[in-house]
Design a protein around this motif. Structure first.
Motif, PDB file in Angstrom:
ATOM      1  N   GLY A  76      -4.808  -2.620   4.823  1.00 51.07           N
ATOM      2  CA  GLY A  76      -5.816  -1.955   4.014  1.00 51.07           C
ATOM      3  C   GLY A  76      -5.495  -1.940   2.532  1.00 51.07           C
ATOM      4  N   ALA A  77      -4.198  -1.953   2.203  1.00 55.43           N
ATOM      5  CA  ALA A  77      -3.820  -1.823   0.799  1.00 55.43           C
ATOM      6  C   ALA A  77      -3.859  -3.147   0.057  1.00 55.43           C
ATOM      7  CB  ALA A  77      -2.430  -1.217   0.693  1.00 55.43           C
ATOM      8  N   ASN A  78      -3.773  -4.230   0.830  1.00 55.38           N
ATOM      9  CA  ASN A  78      -3.685  -5.553   0.217  1.00 55.38           C
ATOM     10  C   ASN A  78      -4.763  -5.834  -0.814  1.00 55.38           C
ATOM     11  OD1 ASN A  78      -1.758  -7.416   0.381  1.00 55.38           O
ATOM     12  ND2 ASN A  78      -2.246  -8.033   2.482  1.00 55.38           N
ATOM     13  N   LEU A 116      -7.011  -6.296  -6.463  1.00 60.75           N
ATOM     14  CA  LEU A 116      -8.131  -6.059  -7.365  1.00 60.75           C
ATOM     15  C   LEU A 116      -7.701  -5.195  -8.547  1.00 60.75           C
ATOM     16  CD1 LEU A 116     -11.083  -6.964  -6.781  1.00 60.75           C
ATOM     17  CD2 LEU A 116     -11.577  -4.553  -6.330  1.00 60.75           C
ATOM     18  N   LEU A 117      -6.997  -4.107  -8.225  1.00 61.45           N
ATOM     19  CA  LEU A 117      -6.548  -3.185  -9.264  1.00 61.45           C
ATOM     20  C   LEU A 117      -5.605  -3.877 -10.236  1.00 61.45           C
ATOM     21  CD1 LEU A 117      -5.828   0.175  -7.403  1.00 61.45           C
ATOM     22  CD2 LEU A 117      -7.305  -0.135  -9.381  1.00 61.45           C
ATOM     23  N   ALA A 155      -1.493   0.169  -9.541  1.00 60.20           N
ATOM     24  CA  ALA A 155      -1.950  -0.977  -8.745  1.00 60.20           C
ATOM     25  C   ALA A 155      -1.139  -1.149  -7.478  1.00 60.20           C
ATOM     26  CB  ALA A 155      -1.880  -2.249  -9.589  1.00 60.20           C
ATOM     27  N   VAL A 156       0.161  -0.986  -7.543  1.00 60.69           N
ATOM     28  CA  VAL A 156       0.985  -1.307  -6.391  1.00 60.69           C
ATOM     29  C   VAL A 156       1.309  -0.094  -5.530  1.00 60.69           C
ATOM     30  CG1 VAL A 156       3.144  -2.351  -5.652  1.00 60.69           C
ATOM     31  CG2 VAL A 156       1.934  -3.259  -7.618  1.00 60.69           C
ATOM     32  N   MET A 157       1.534   1.056  -6.163  1.00 64.58           N
ATOM     33  CA  MET A 157       1.955   2.208  -5.365  1.00 64.58           C
ATOM     34  C   MET A 157       0.769   2.993  -4.812  1.00 64.58           C
ATOM     35  SD  MET A 157       5.139   1.758  -5.872  1.00 64.58           S
ATOM     36  CE  MET A 157       6.226   3.134  -5.638  1.00 64.58           C
ATOM     37  N   LEU A 158      -0.286   3.073  -5.578  1.00 63.18           N
ATOM     38  CA  LEU A 158      -1.385   3.954  -5.179  1.00 63.18           C
ATOM     39  C   LEU A 158      -2.089   3.539  -3.883  1.00 63.18           C
ATOM     40  CD1 LEU A 158      -2.915   6.482  -5.892  1.00 63.18           C
ATOM     41  CD2 LEU A 158      -4.390   5.142  -7.379  1.00 63.18           C
TER      42      LEU A 158
END
Lengths: 78, 711
Positions: B337-339, B344-345, B386-389
């Motif tokens: 789901g996070a990919n 995008l972010l 972008a990466v942690m959220l």
């Protein structure tokens, strides 16, 4: 009259009535807190994967108690 | 978990009871109840606050307050921890009791569980003994109805002598009844005549000896009858608390202690020893509850029992595999789901960064300002977002769902035996679960453990569970170095499996360290353990999703802005201030480099970990920033990051060491402060700092040197 035994020895699905508590100090208070006193009806409803603790139905709530603690609760089978 | 800014971070540090009234006319209402009867839901429903709720006992560990308005009065509601009785044993029971006794509330609301009325009444009767202005709120009526339990509320009101309302806390409309009744109660329209608990004759006689003496010396501030019984019962913690409240310890008043002695000898004459006295008191209350319940409750179906699901989830063969699968599945959904949002972010934010840079040039901003703001502060912030959220925003609602459902107590039940073997408490697994959200919250959660020794063990080992700041970091490195080749379904499953492996390593370390601790500085035998297994409840999907997503996003953004931006600035400054011909940053990393190499990493990584003390989220962005000072990269896509790391000498062994060190190093500064406060001393905070760090250093050193030997 049924024999008395320790709470930890009753089988899953078995019902029993509490006769007396032989434990003292904080554990005794804790048992009283969850409603285990003379005359309380208890049912063993399950055991955890490693066999200890077991789950008991006490006054409408399911409560897990370790064998070493439930050993101090003397019950009479019904 | 659905952590809010209040339940994590420095918010967890404040727990002193100080009621904040809006105006002097506000009424203070204390909300008490057994654990897990929906107390927090009632509280939230009335106040509109978002105190976190979950389906396991002991969720509310400190006191929360909020306000609400009735027709006549404004109320300050104080939510105390859930307890089964007021004959306090654990910290939370003491907190609850002290507030009801000495917090001078105008009225009390006792939230009862309609599906388990008898036990709820046990507490209600005790509260009524202290505070006559009590309102009984029979909650979970809808659930009781499903179980064919009917409660005659009118009869209950008559039996108890205090007002009773029935609610289903999820339905907000039913909560209005509470404020309506409170209005009547506080306005004097209802005069409660609480059912008096009659004890057996010798006890009543003993009480009647002490009660008038207490009244004479302390006035009519709190129920003298109740206090008398506690003093006869040798409740030392209550005596201490009343000393703080009255300015004198009742036991120190000659006349009182003389009366208590007389009462005790009277009891002894009747064969009631001190141990037996407590039994008599408790069974008396229980019998009263049983009697009331028998009159008002009609139960056609079965009560709460172990469901079939329970039997499977805790079965001998499936119990553990299901737990493992559950963990794996959560991680997999998180990764998949996070990919996409992550990609995008990252594109959007770095595009924006470039535009910001251009804007700076357009405005003729000096080079250093551009570097400071855009390359420093903005980049780190963007990276964190972008990466942690995304993984956090997906993981926590999922975890909250499991929590709401009631799965966590089953985990504690399953894992109690291994914890017992390590001479620790099974409830430690609940605090570990909280640690997934935030270690500081997990450490506060340790209050649910009664024994101080076991509580300290749980606090000191909590950091072995990667919190939300660290787990996306582990995930990033795993996906860069170990599953980079595999894409799609296989790749995500592999990442999830690797992550699960890391978590299991953390759990194994928890057991090991717990065992070592209880054999050394925290020596002792495991104390007693009782844990309620509440019935499964249908989670409130919509609410959980919205709340945990919103809270999480706001919390992470706030923390990132507070910590990541200044850290980015600091790094940029360090990299641009020169001493002689090297930068300050190079000096520091150069100094730490030999040590870093020894444990399989390098000076830059160690520096980043040290600078990441306020918030672990920023460790990787700091590493990237530092490397970038030497080279130059416009954007950080996964491929470029891998390239950057490899160019700086990273091997898979480095990656493994970084992952392990991420799992095992000093907790963040907030967690350390929390431990200091909860455990009562810097000594414990220092231990919490040293233990995981030493573990991490040893394991990393062994891996690094073994790899050097064999490769």
């Amino acid at each position: 009259m049924n024999e008395t035994k320790r709470l930890c020895d009753i089988e899953v699905g078995e019902n029993a009535v509490v006769e007396r508590l032989t434990i003292h100090g904080s554990m005794r208070r804790r048992m009283l807190d969850i409603g285990l006193c003379d005359g309380t009806v208890v049912e063993c409803v399950g055991r955890s994967p490693m066999g200890d603790p077991s789950a008991y139905l006490i006054r409408g709530a399911v409560i897990a108690i370790r064998d070493c603690d439930s050993r101090g609760v003397i019950v009479r089978g019904i | 978990m659905g952590l809010t800014a209040k339940s994590t971070g420095s918010g967890v540090l404040s727990s002193d009871i100080r009621v904040e009234k809006g105006s002097p006319d506000d009424k203070v209402i204390v909300i008490a109840g057994n654990p897990n009867v929906g107390k927090s839901t009632v509280f939230n429903g009335l106040t509109g606050l978002h105190q976190h709720t979950g389906n396991w006992p002991g969720k509310t560990v400190s006191i929360a307050q909020g306000t609400c308005k009735g027709r006549e009065f404004s109320y300050v509601l104080v939510d105390v921890p859930g307890t089964y009785s007021l004959l306090a044993h654990s910290v939370e029971e003491e907190v609850a009791r002290n507030f009801i006794c000495f917090g001078s509330p105008d009225a009390a609301v006792v939230v009862c569980d309609a599906t388990c009325l008898e036990r709820s009444l046990n507490l209600a009767l005790q509260v009524m003994e202290i505070c006559p202005k009590t309102l009984i709120c029979v909650n979970l009526l809808d659930e009781a109805k499903r179980k064919n339990i009917h409660i005659d509320l009118g009869k209950l009101e008559k039996c108890l002598g205090v007002p009773v309302v029935g609610t289903s806390a999820h339905k907000k409309s039913s909560l209005k009844k509470i404020t309506d009744k409170l209005d009547e109660l506080c306005g004097g329209k209802i005069t409660p005549e609480p059912r008096r608990l009659h004890y057996i004759k010798p006890i009543e006689q003993a009480v009647s000896i002490v009660e008038p003496v207490l009244k004479k010396h302390l006035g009519n501030v709190i129920s003298a009858r109740w206090l008398a019984l506690r003093i006869i019962d040798n409740d030392s913690s209550l005596a201490e608390e009343s000393e703080r409240f009255f300015g004198k310890n009742p036991n120190d008043i000659a006349e009182v202690s003389e009366a208590v002695e007389r009462a005790k000898s009277l009891l002894a004459e009747n064969d009631i020893t001190s141990d037996c006295l407590k039994d008599r008191i408790v069974s008396c209350i229980l019998l009263n509850a049983e009697e009331v319940c028998g009159e008002c409750e009609c139960c056609e179906g079965c009560q709460n029992a172990f469901s079939r699901a329970d039997r499977i989830l805790t079965s001998r063969f499936l119990g553990y595999p299901i737990m493992l699968l559950m963990l794996l599945m959560i991680f997999w959904i998180t990764i998949v789901g996070a990919n996409y949002p992550s990609e995008l972010l990252s594109t959007a934010l770095f595009w924006l960064g470039d535009r910001l840079g251009e804007l700076m040039t357009l405005l003729n901003a000096p080079e250093w300002l551009n570097g400071l703001l855009v390359d420093g502060a903005y980049r780190v912030l963007a990276w964190v977002v972008a990466v942690m959220l995304p993984p956090m925003a997906i993981f926590f609602p999922l975890f909250t769902l499991l929590e709401d459902l009631g799965y966590l107590p089953r985990v504690a039940y399953n894992l109690d035996k291994p914890f017992c073997k390590c001479k620790a408490c099974g409830k430690q697994s609940l605090t570990m679960c909280m640690g997934f959200g935030c270690n500081a919250a997990g450490i506060v959660g340790c209050r649910i453990i009664d024994s101080r020794r076991e509580r300290l063990i749980a606090m000191l080992t909590n950091v072995f569970v990667p919190c939300n700041g660290r787990f996306p970091m582990i995930l990033t490195i795993i996906s860069l170095f170990f599953v980079g080749g595999a894409i799609g379904f296989a790749g995500s499953l592999l990442s999830a499996a690797a992550l699960t492996g890391v978590i299991i390593l953390g759990i194994a370390m928890t057991f090991l360290v717990s065992k070592i601790l209880s054999a050394t500085i925290l020596r002792g035998e495991p104390s007693s353990f009782t844990l309620e297994l509440p019935p499964f409840r249908k989670p409130q999907f919509g609410k959980i999703l919205v709340r945990s997503l919103l809270d999480r996003t706001i919390f992470v953004l706030g923390r990132a802005a507070a910590v990541a931006a200044p850290a980015g600035l600091a790094i940029w400054l360090l990299a641009n201030v020169t001493i002689g011909d090297t930068t300050l940053l190079n000096c520091i990393t150069g100094f730490l480099d030999p040590f870093g190499r020894f444990i399989g990493m390098d000076g830059v990584i160690v520096t980043a970990f040290l600078l990441g003390l306020p918030a672990n989220e920023i460790v990787i962005p700091l590493i990237v920033m530092t490397y970038m000072q030497q080279g130059s990269l416009a954007e950080i896509a996964p491929a470029q990051m891998l390239e950057l790391f490899t160019a700086n000498g990273w091997t898979p062994v480095t990656a493994i060491c970084v992952i392990i060190f991420t799992l095992m190093h000093f907790p963040c500064s907030t967690s350390l402060l929390t431990i200091k406060k909860e455990a009562g001393g810097w000594k414990w905070a220092a231990l919490a700092f040293v233990i995981p760090t030493v573990c991490g250093i040893i394991i990393c050193a062994v891996i690094a040197n073994a790899a050097r030997l064999f490769c």
